[in-house]
Design an enzyme around this catalytic site. Structure first.
Site, PDB file in Angstrom:
ATOM      1  N   HIS A   1       0.827  -1.212   0.000  1.00  0.00           N
ATOM      2  CA  HIS A   1       0.000   0.000   0.000  1.00  0.00           C
ATOM      3  C   HIS A   1       0.856   1.255   0.000  1.00  0.00           C
ATOM      4  CE1 HIS A   1      -3.246  -2.717   2.021  1.00  0.00           C
ATOM      5  NE2 HIS A   1      -3.160  -2.918   0.735  1.00  0.00           N
TER       6      HIS A   1
ATOM      7  N   GLY B   1       0.314 -10.493  11.972  1.00  0.00           N
ATOM      8  CA  GLY B   1      -0.351  -9.247  12.327  1.00  0.00           C
ATOM      9  C   GLY B   1      -1.328  -8.715  11.296  1.00  0.00           C
TER      10      GLY B   1
ATOM     11  N   SER C   1      -5.330  -9.732   9.482  1.00  0.00           N
ATOM     12  CA  SER C   1      -6.445 -10.684   9.445  1.00  0.00           C
ATOM     13  C   SER C   1      -6.709 -11.162   8.017  1.00  0.00           C
ATOM     14  CB  SER C   1      -7.708 -10.037  10.018  1.00  0.00           C
ATOM     15  OG  SER C   1      -7.963  -8.824   9.359  1.00  0.00           O
TER      16      SER C   1
ATOM     17  N   CYS D   1       5.559  14.617  -6.723  1.00  0.00           N
ATOM     18  CA  CYS D   1       4.754  15.747  -7.184  1.00  0.00           C
ATOM     19  C   CYS D   1       3.634  15.247  -8.093  1.00  0.00           C
ATOM     20  CB  CYS D   1       5.658  16.722  -7.949  1.00  0.00           C
ATOM     21  SG  CYS D   1       4.709  18.024  -8.784  1.00  0.00           S
TER      22      CYS D   1
ATOM     23  N   CYS E   1       8.845  22.284  -9.174  1.00  0.00           N
ATOM     24  CA  CYS E   1       7.865  23.177  -9.805  1.00  0.00           C
ATOM     25  C   CYS E   1       8.117  24.625  -9.371  1.00  0.00           C
ATOM     26  CB  CYS E   1       6.440  22.788  -9.422  1.00  0.00           C
ATOM     27  SG  CYS E   1       5.821  21.311 -10.243  1.00  0.00           S
TER      28      CYS E   1
ATOM     29  N   CYS F   1       4.562  17.125 -11.803  1.00  0.00           N
ATOM     30  CA  CYS F   1       5.738  16.816 -12.638  1.00  0.00           C
ATOM     31  C   CYS F   1       6.420  15.509 -12.246  1.00  0.00           C
ATOM     32  CB  CYS F   1       6.739  17.976 -12.587  1.00  0.00           C
ATOM     33  SG  CYS F   1       7.667  18.050 -11.032  1.00  0.00           S
TER      34      CYS F   1
ATOM     35  N   ARG G   1      -3.175 -11.872  16.805  1.00  0.00           N
ATOM     36  CA  ARG G   1      -3.973 -11.937  18.030  1.00  0.00           C
ATOM     37  C   ARG G   1      -5.137 -12.907  17.907  1.00  0.00           C
ATOM     38  NH1 ARG G   1      -3.003  -8.864  22.150  1.00  0.00           N
ATOM     39  NH2 ARG G   1      -1.675  -7.067  21.809  1.00  0.00           N
TER      40      ARG G   1
HETATM   41 ZN   LIG Z   1       6.497  19.273  -9.538  1.00  0.00          ZN
END
Ligand SMILES: [Zn+2]
Length: 500
Positions: A290, A409, A411, A298, A325, A301, A435
């Protein structure tokens, strides 16, 4: 002809002559082929149960009732070792039946068992952890059990089977010692001992804070379209999930130890706190499913900076501008690229920004004011894809090399990470540390408790030294068979608690 299935549900049991319930096993005239197909039909799929549900019933939700009972029965898993009787499988029998099913498939399995009358359906149900509550049937026939057995078999067959030779923490410690290419999947549970909230979970302070700001769902704050429209929402709230860069947990240290011992193939983490990197896990061993705060990019750019460079802005709830930028805007001759209509991801228009030199000779007013892009931490927002390397590495390398999977850790509710145990080869042992137990994946060994305590004990048993200030060197633990609410264990789940 569907009397056997009808009898499965008490309210649906016919009040009339019990003899009307057809007993296939006593039907001497039925030729064996048609009997085979009848059995196979009953037992094959959920669909077959659905198909025949309404014919003789007052109620037509047989299949959902059946499923409810199967699910309920699973919760009340019984300890095979402590049960004996003509209608109960022993633990050894149960294991044998389950591996046989995976070996030969559903049709052949039914032929070998029920069709040949090698075992009763009632007893076979117990091989799959199902014990039908007493008194369910007004008239009990073995066919009554077919719908339950059918569901149980179908469900078991869809799962990766447990590897029965691994059941306890010593097996887990041995696996650690012998494995060479370990895949570790981690989730929020490995960071919670540092007080870092799982921001996707609903019971954290962060979630409550979102609600205070009028957001019902974290998804609104972490939505990429929302961010591009108004990044200030994110910047107002992100300070709370900003990782403390100097700490990591004993569980992170454990994964680092695997790397030091040259056993770590890949750590797939669902966490965005980047503590894996802090603990020293190499970027080539780490897939941050993730994303993370380690870098920021940025939106305009694509300029990338180390995450720390925007932390100060986040802490001060100030939307962070792209330094490149900004530089480009300062240099009139190179500003052509950015001289566009104001982009939606710019947070300008609040009237606070000093005009750049080129704006001074821009005659068409506000609509053409160039604005620097906004920096976004490289955590994956809703609406963005997973890192490409997730899929390529899993498919091209890890499924071929992995010889042990450890899940810690998490589920395992969020796909595609939750699919990894099903994707890797079935003969690779799988250990689960968290757990609470999971039921939807057949882990070989479940070690339930505080992750830091469990990995500490694993290291002790593997004769490895886990050095971490949060891990007391002489830590002693109590290990007891995990028992579900009804007081039953399954022989491979254990509760591990630090002794006070
Ligand atoms: Zn930029």
């Amino acid at each position: 002809m569907a009397a056997a299935t009808v009898a499965a549900v008490p309210s649906a049991v016919k009040k009339e002559d019990p003899a009307a319930i057809v007993d296939l096993s006593s039907d001497e005239d039925a030729d064996s082929t048609s009997r085979d197909s009848k059995h196979a039909d009953y037992l094959k799929t959920d669909a077959s149960i659905n198909d025949r549900k309404s014919e003789d019933l007052d109620e037509d939700d047989t299949s959902s009732l059946t499923e409810d009972i199967v699910n309920l029965s699973e919760i009340e898993e019984f300890e095979y070792a402590k049960t004996t009787g003509p209608d109960l499988c022993t633990v050894e029998e149960a294991q044998e039946f389950r591996s046989r099913l995976h070996e030969i498939g559903i049709d052949q399995f039914i032929r070998e068992t029920i069709t040949k009358k090698a075992i009763s359906a009632k007893k076979l149900c117990t091989a799959f952890g199902i014990r039908i509550p007493a008194g369910l049937f007004d008239v009990e026939t073995d066919e009554s059990y077919y719908p339950f057995l059918g569901l149980a078999i179908t469900r078991e067959f869809a799962r990766r089977p447990r590897l029965e030779q691994y059941t306890n923490i010593d097996h887990a410690a041995n696996l650690l010692q012998t494995a060479k290419n370990i895949v570790v999947i981690t989730g929020a549970g490995i960071s919670t001992s540092l007080g870092i909230p799982d921001f996707r979970s609903k019971n954290t302070g962060f979630y409550a804070k979102l609600q205070d700001h009028g957001y019902e769902d974290p998804q609104e704050v972490f939505d990429i379209h929302h961010f591009d429209e108004d990044p200030s929402t994110f910047y107002k709230l992100a300070g709370d999930i900003l990782p403390d860069m100097c700490k990591w947990t004993p569980t992170h240290e454990f994964i680092h130890l695997l790397q030091q011992k040259d056993k770590l193939l890949t750590n797939y983490t669902q966490n965005i706190d980047n503590l894996e990197s802090q603990a020293g896990i190499l970027s080539e061993k780490l897939i941050q499913c993730h994303g993370s705060f380690a870098t920021a990019t940025c939106r305009k750019c694509d300029y990338k900076v180390p995450g720390e460079e925007i932390f100060n802005d986040i802490r001060h709830q100030k939307v962070s501008e792209c330094p490149r930028c900004v530089e480009t805007l300062k240099a009139p001759q190179r500003s052509g690229v950015l001289k566009r209509k104001r982009s939606s991801n710019s947070h300008g228009g609040k009237g606070k920004r000093r005009k750049s030199s080129e704006e001074d000779h821009d005659s068409d007013g506000d609509y053409d004011i160039p604005q620097p892009g906004v920096m976004k931490p490289d955590i994956i927002f809703f609406g963005e894809g997973l890192p490409k390397e997730f899929f390529s590495r899993l498919k091209e390398q890890d499924t071929k090399k992995v010889d042990l999977l450890i899940v810690i850790g998490t589920s395992m509710q969020v796909a595609p990470v939750s699919e990894i145990p099903q994707i890797i080869p079935k003969d690779v042992p799988q250990i689960y540390i968290s757990r609470d137990p999971v039921k939807h994946i057949n882990f070989d060994i479940q070690l339930l408790g505080d992750c830091d305590v469990v990995v500490g004990e694993l290291c002790r048993r593997a004769n490895w030294e886990l050095k971490h200030k949060m891990h007391p060197p002489g830590q002693q633990v109590d290990i007891t068979p995990f028992k579900s609410n009804s007081g039953h264990g399954n022989g491979c789940s254990w509760t591990i608690k630090a002794r006070k």
